[in-house]
Design an enzyme around this catalytic site. Structure first.
Site, short mmCIF file in Angstrom:
data_model
loop_
_atom_site.label_atom_id
_atom_site.label_comp_id
_atom_site.label_asym_id
_atom_site.label_seq_id
_atom_site.Cartn_x
_atom_site.Cartn_y
_atom_site.Cartn_z
N GLY A 203 0.81 -1.21 0.00
CA GLY A 203 0.00 0.00 0.00
C GLY A 203 0.84 1.25 0.00
N SER A 204 0.32 2.32 0.57
CA SER A 204 0.97 3.62 0.53
C SER A 204 2.12 3.70 1.53
CB SER A 204 -0.04 4.72 0.85
OG SER A 204 -0.44 4.66 2.21
N GLY A 207 0.55 4.98 5.01
CA GLY A 207 -0.18 3.95 5.72
C GLY A 207 0.72 2.81 6.16
N GLY A 208 1.62 2.40 5.28
CA GLY A 208 2.52 1.31 5.61
C GLY A 208 3.48 1.67 6.72
N GLU A 227 5.41 -3.35 1.47
CA GLU A 227 5.79 -2.72 0.20
C GLU A 227 5.11 -1.35 0.18
OE1 GLU A 227 4.56 -3.02 -4.40
OE2 GLU A 227 5.08 -4.95 -3.48
N CYS A 264 2.99 -0.84 -9.08
CA CYS A 264 4.08 -0.47 -8.18
C CYS A 264 5.42 -0.45 -8.89
CB CYS A 264 4.13 -1.43 -7.00
SG CYS A 264 4.21 -3.17 -7.47
#
Length: 490
Positions: A203-204, A207-208, A227, A264
């Site tokens: 994800g972002s 957020g990650g 990731e 990605c």
């Protein structure tokens, strides 16, 4: 629809109980569970693809390919665990004449971690979602999985989860081995729970990183395989530019605009020795005009893309080479700047524009490309378009330090599920640069090694017994033995 903390608690407890039953089953049994899931996904493909099309704006061809990839991955992992490759079983027999002194009988094998929390991604509703790489590799490792659904494709995820649960039950797997939760509270509870032993996340960066920090703040920190983001630079040498400029630009346009730039591994930077006489803008405009467009996957993702695009577009020294537009299905945008500008403002190389936009960096003849590469943060991929006879060791060495996969005269947006794949990279691309989330090696993230020192034969696990009852691949006294080779054949 949101899962309550109490529901998450019960699901994690059930997952742990299932793990305790499943962790030591024979490889053939675990493999049968993976095959059951694969077959169930195939049997329900039409329904799942229809749901995916309704929720994601992705076309049927893309969704069917992604589902096929997920099914293939499960079957590849099944073959891997039946062969025992993921166990990395090693036997060193007692040796009184060992070079550093007498050696005891030592045997080592990988064991599963326990309950794994997996966070689904927005941009791959099959390949990195409910039964994507993280879930498949954790189940293959012998773990139980509690999956946190991405609400960008909620109905698809809920239906996929139900199909997986039904398939596992029909195959005889313990209840609770896989389940799904929804909502932010559920996400936090999943990371915090003491029975959760690892997290997989795609994800972002924001957020990650928040979840990564949360996992590290636990009384007992746990592995967080996140990731987070990558810009995937492409370097074009002067010789390659002179030999095949248009072919490179055509491939670049196709790669960065594929899937509306929501991969990605999208190439977000192109370093090229553009000459004043090169009609790069005209050529790219013609290439991009032929590409189909669609709305981005979610309003939130579109909001982030617009903000990132504006940040780069408004920076000093950046101009628009190919204008996109602000429509619901935006046309691709190409921005441009110079090597001198990024040397003065290296932060330009850190802004991921997750969507149909990219930045071309023009460099002068004789520019030290290794110096430019040294400005980059960690990446999933780095690509070089060059000629075989060129001396590019300095550039390749710098890129090797900053990326998990080097690409030569090709494009990074295809990530094959195979044995040698490396889908990972130094931070901020991922939080665990020594691991991969794609390919058979992904199973190893959710395992840890245990050595058995001087154990009686009767007390050893099957993978380390002398007669090799599971017929798995092992290394015995330094010699690799393939799967199916019994001890008496030595």
């Amino acid at each position: 629809m949101k899962s309550t903390p109490e529901q998450v608690e019960q699901q994690i407890l059930a997952a742990h109980a299932a793990y305790e039953i499943a962790r030591d089953v024979e490889p053939d049994v675990r493999g049968s569970w993976l095959e059951a899931i694969a077959s169930a996904l195939e049997a329900n493909a039409d329904e799942l693809v229809r749901l995916g099309a309704q929720e994601t704006h992705l076309d049927e061809g893309r969704l069917r390919f992604e589902l096929k990839r997920s099914v293939f991955q499960l079957r590849l992992f099944r073959s891997e665990i039946i062969a025992g490759e993921h166990l990395d079983a090693v036997i060193d027999h007692a040796d009184p004449d060992w070079g550093m002194g007498p050696r005891p009988d030592l045997r080592k094998v990988n064991v599963p971690l326990g309950v794994v929390g997996v966070f689904g991604a927005s941009n791959f509703p099959f390949a990195f979602s409910v039964m994507g790489g993280d879930t498949a590799s954790a189940l293959a490792a012998g773990c139980a999985v509690v999956h946190k659904i991405h609400e960008g494709h909620l109905q698809l995820a809920l239906r996929t989860a139900a199909i997986v649960e039904e398939a596992l039950a029909a195959a005889g797997a313990p209840q609770g081995l896989f389940s799904a939760v929804v909502g932010r509270q559920a996400a936090e509870a999943l990371v915090d729970h003491p029975l959760t032993k690892a997290i997989g996340f795609t994800g972002s960066t924001a957020g990650g990183r928040a979840l990564f920090d949360r996992a590290c703040r636990r009384p007992t920190p746990i592995p967080f395989y996140g990731e987070l983001g990558s810009i995937n630079p492409v370097f074009v040498t002067e010789q390659a530019w002179a030999a095949r400029r248009e072919a490179i630009l055509s491939g670049y346009a196709a790669s960065f605009s594929a899937g509306m730039g929501q991969f990605c591994t999208k190439p977000g930077l192109l370093f090229a020795p553009v000459h004043d006489s090169d009609d790069v803008a005209g050529f790219l405009q013609q290439e991009l005009d032929a590409k189909s467009v669609a709305p981005l996957l979610s309003p939130k993702l579109r909001e982030g893309f617009d903000a990132a695009l504006e940040n780069v577009r408004s920076a000093d020294g950046v101009h628009v080479l190919v204008p996109g537009d602000g429509s619901e299905a935006p046309r691709p945008t190409v921005l441009a700047t110079t090597a001198e500008t990024v040397l003065a403002q290296p932060e330009l190389l850190e802004q991921e524009m997750f969507g149909p936009a990219t930045l071309l960096i023009r460099y002068r003849p004789g520019t030290n490309l290794a110096e430019l590469a040294g400005l980059l943060e960690g990446q999933l991929t780095a690509t070089v378009h060059g000629e075989p006879e060129e001396q590019l060791n300095d550039l390749l060495t710098v890129l090797r330090e900053r990326s998990g996969r080097l690409v030569w005269n090709a494009w990074p947006t295809g990530v094959s599920v195979t044995y040698a794949q490396q889908h990972g990279g130094p931070y901020p691309a991922t939080t665990a640069a020594s691991t991969t989330s794609v390919g058979t090696a992904a199973i190893g993230r959710f395992m840890r090694p245990v050595a058995y020192d001087s154990f009686a034969a009767e007390q050893l696990p099957p993978a380390l017994r002398e007669d090799n009852p599971w017929n798995i691949a092992r290394r015995v006294d330094g010699i690799h033995e393939p799967a199916g080779q019994k001890a008496e054949a030595r």
